[in-house]
Scaffold this motif. Structure first.
Motif, PDB file in Angstrom:
ATOM      1  N   SER A  75      56.217  10.551 103.968  1.00 37.54           N
ATOM      2  CA  SER A  75      54.962  10.717 104.718  1.00 37.54           C
ATOM      3  C   SER A  75      54.520  12.172 104.757  1.00 37.54           C
ATOM      4  N   ASP A  80      47.642  13.422 103.844  1.00 35.42           N
ATOM      5  CA  ASP A  80      46.461  12.552 103.838  1.00 35.42           C
ATOM      6  C   ASP A  80      46.177  11.976 102.451  1.00 35.42           C
ATOM      7  N   GLU A  83      49.776   6.807 101.345  1.00 35.63           N
ATOM      8  CA  GLU A  83      50.564   6.156 102.388  1.00 35.63           C
ATOM      9  C   GLU A  83      51.659   5.309 101.759  1.00 35.63           C
TER      10      GLU A  83
ATOM     11  N   ASP B  56      46.210   5.523 117.689  1.00 36.70           N
ATOM     12  CA  ASP B  56      46.646   6.391 116.582  1.00 36.70           C
ATOM     13  C   ASP B  56      47.426   5.565 115.557  1.00 36.70           C
ATOM     14  N   GLN B  57      47.363   5.987 114.303  1.00 30.05           N
ATOM     15  CA  GLN B  57      48.192   5.333 113.287  1.00 30.05           C
ATOM     16  C   GLN B  57      49.646   5.730 113.500  1.00 30.05           C
ATOM     17  N   ARG B  93      48.923  -3.303 106.345  1.00 31.79           N
ATOM     18  CA  ARG B  93      47.852  -2.420 106.803  1.00 31.79           C
ATOM     19  C   ARG B  93      48.411  -1.525 107.912  1.00 31.79           C
ATOM     20  N   PRO B  94      47.759  -0.386 108.189  1.00 29.69           N
ATOM     21  CA  PRO B  94      48.362   0.574 109.120  1.00 29.69           C
ATOM     22  C   PRO B  94      48.742  -0.036 110.471  1.00 29.69           C
ATOM     23  N   LEU B  95      49.878   0.399 110.955  1.00 29.71           N
ATOM     24  CA  LEU B  95      50.397  -0.005 112.252  1.00 29.71           C
ATOM     25  C   LEU B  95      49.814   0.955 113.293  1.00 29.71           C
ATOM     26  N   LEU B  96      49.206   0.426 114.350  1.00 25.38           N
ATOM     27  CA  LEU B  96      48.549   1.271 115.339  1.00 25.38           C
ATOM     28  C   LEU B  96      49.353   1.322 116.642  1.00 25.38           C
ATOM     29  N   GLU B  99      48.878  -1.333 119.742  1.00 20.50           N
ATOM     30  CA  GLU B  99      48.241  -2.584 119.307  1.00 20.50           C
ATOM     31  C   GLU B  99      49.139  -3.779 119.622  1.00 20.50           C
TER      32      GLU B  99
END
Lengths: 142, 158
Positions: A75, A80, A83, B56-57, B93-96, B99
């Protein structure tokens, strides 16, 4: 600390290139923080007498902590620019608290469904230079 | 002495153990709590700011906060020792942070190893699927957990 600090040209990355490395000194205190946060109180992680009774030299570092360090390495390297899509690892031998060296190389760069992906080989080396953890990750480049 | 929960041939892979394969847990609600994530980030020596907030991610390794029950599985054989042989995380998909997620867990497979450093062992492969409120898959985690007889008189609680 991260060894890689110069900006990368992501378009130039190719098979065989190294990904950033991460050298991290894992202390028993960090192990205890980790097992507290993840609620995984296995005694060989925090009780030296118990660990020795199990045939170990002392307490060991949890496998999921080592996977998390490999995630951190990838990471921080990606920033940026991408991912982690997937990551997996096998715990080959126990690691005592101390310096862990996270490493990786790019195995394949390819396009799939309009996305640029990198398959990487990742591992952790102990003080003896042995790979205590081996695994793989797939990264998405934005 | 043979454990009464062993099969006649001494195998740990009894019918009762095999019956665990494929059994899915009841859906459970989980979320990545900001404070728990901050503590995890600190444990890993994170260099990024630790002041995470809802929305936030979350870093991928936040999944480690949401899958602790594999070691606690109540096996019908007495194998108090445990080790994590391997882990796998797939991110759809991104983990928030914060959530609400529904997690479904199950045992994918169980195999037996007859000898090794820890003697006779069972290897259990677990899977957790994390679903968003709309039912979409957010992430999948898998773990191979070894279970063995403890070498010490006092038993491992893992």
């Amino acid at each position: 600390m991260m060894a890689e600090s110069t900006p990368l040209d992501w378009q130039r990355l190719r098979e065989g290139d190294a990904v950033a490395s991460l050298d991290h000194e894992v202390s028993l205190t960090e192990v205890v923080k980790f097992i507290g946060a993840t609620w995984s109180f296995v005694r060989i992680f925090y009780d030296p007498d118990f660990a020795r009774a199990q045939g170990l030299e002392g307490t060991i570092v949890p496998g999921p902590l080592k996977l998390a360090l490999l995630c951190r390495m990838l990471s921080e390297w990606l920033g940026d620019a991408g991912e982690i899509r997937s990551i997996r690892c096998a715990n080959r031998r126990p690691d005592r608290p101390g310096l862990l060296r996270c490493r990786g190389t790019i195995l394949r760069r390819y396009e799939a469904a309009g996305e640029t992906l990198l398959d990487c080989q990742i591992w952790i080396e102990n003080d003896a230079g042995e790979r205590s953890v081996t695994g793989a990750a797939t990264l998405l480049l934005r | 002495l043979r454990d009464s929960s062993e099969a006649d041939d001494g195998s740990l892979l009894t019918d009762a153990v095999r019956a665990l394969i494929g059994r899915e847990s009841a859906p459970r609600s989980v979320r990545v709590e900001p404070l728990a994530l901050q503590r995890l980030m600190e444990a890993l020596g994170e260099t990024r700011p630790l002041d995470v907030a809802a929305g936030d991610q979350a870093p991928v390794y936040a999944l480690a906060l949401l899958q602790p029950e594999a070691e606690a599985l109540d096996l019908p054989v007495d194998l108090p020792g445990s080790l994590v042989a391997g882990d796998e995380w797939e991110i759809a998909r991104p983990l928030l942070v914060g959530e609400p997620l529904t997690v479904l867990s199950r045992v994918l497979e169980i195999s037996e190893r007859l000898s090794g450093r820890h003697g006779q062992m069972l290897y259990l492969r677990f899977e957790w699927r994390f679903l968003a409120a709309d039912g979409a898959l957010v992430a999948t985690a898998r773990r191979i957990l070894g279970r063995y007889r403890s070498n010490a008189q006092e038993q491992d609680d893992g």
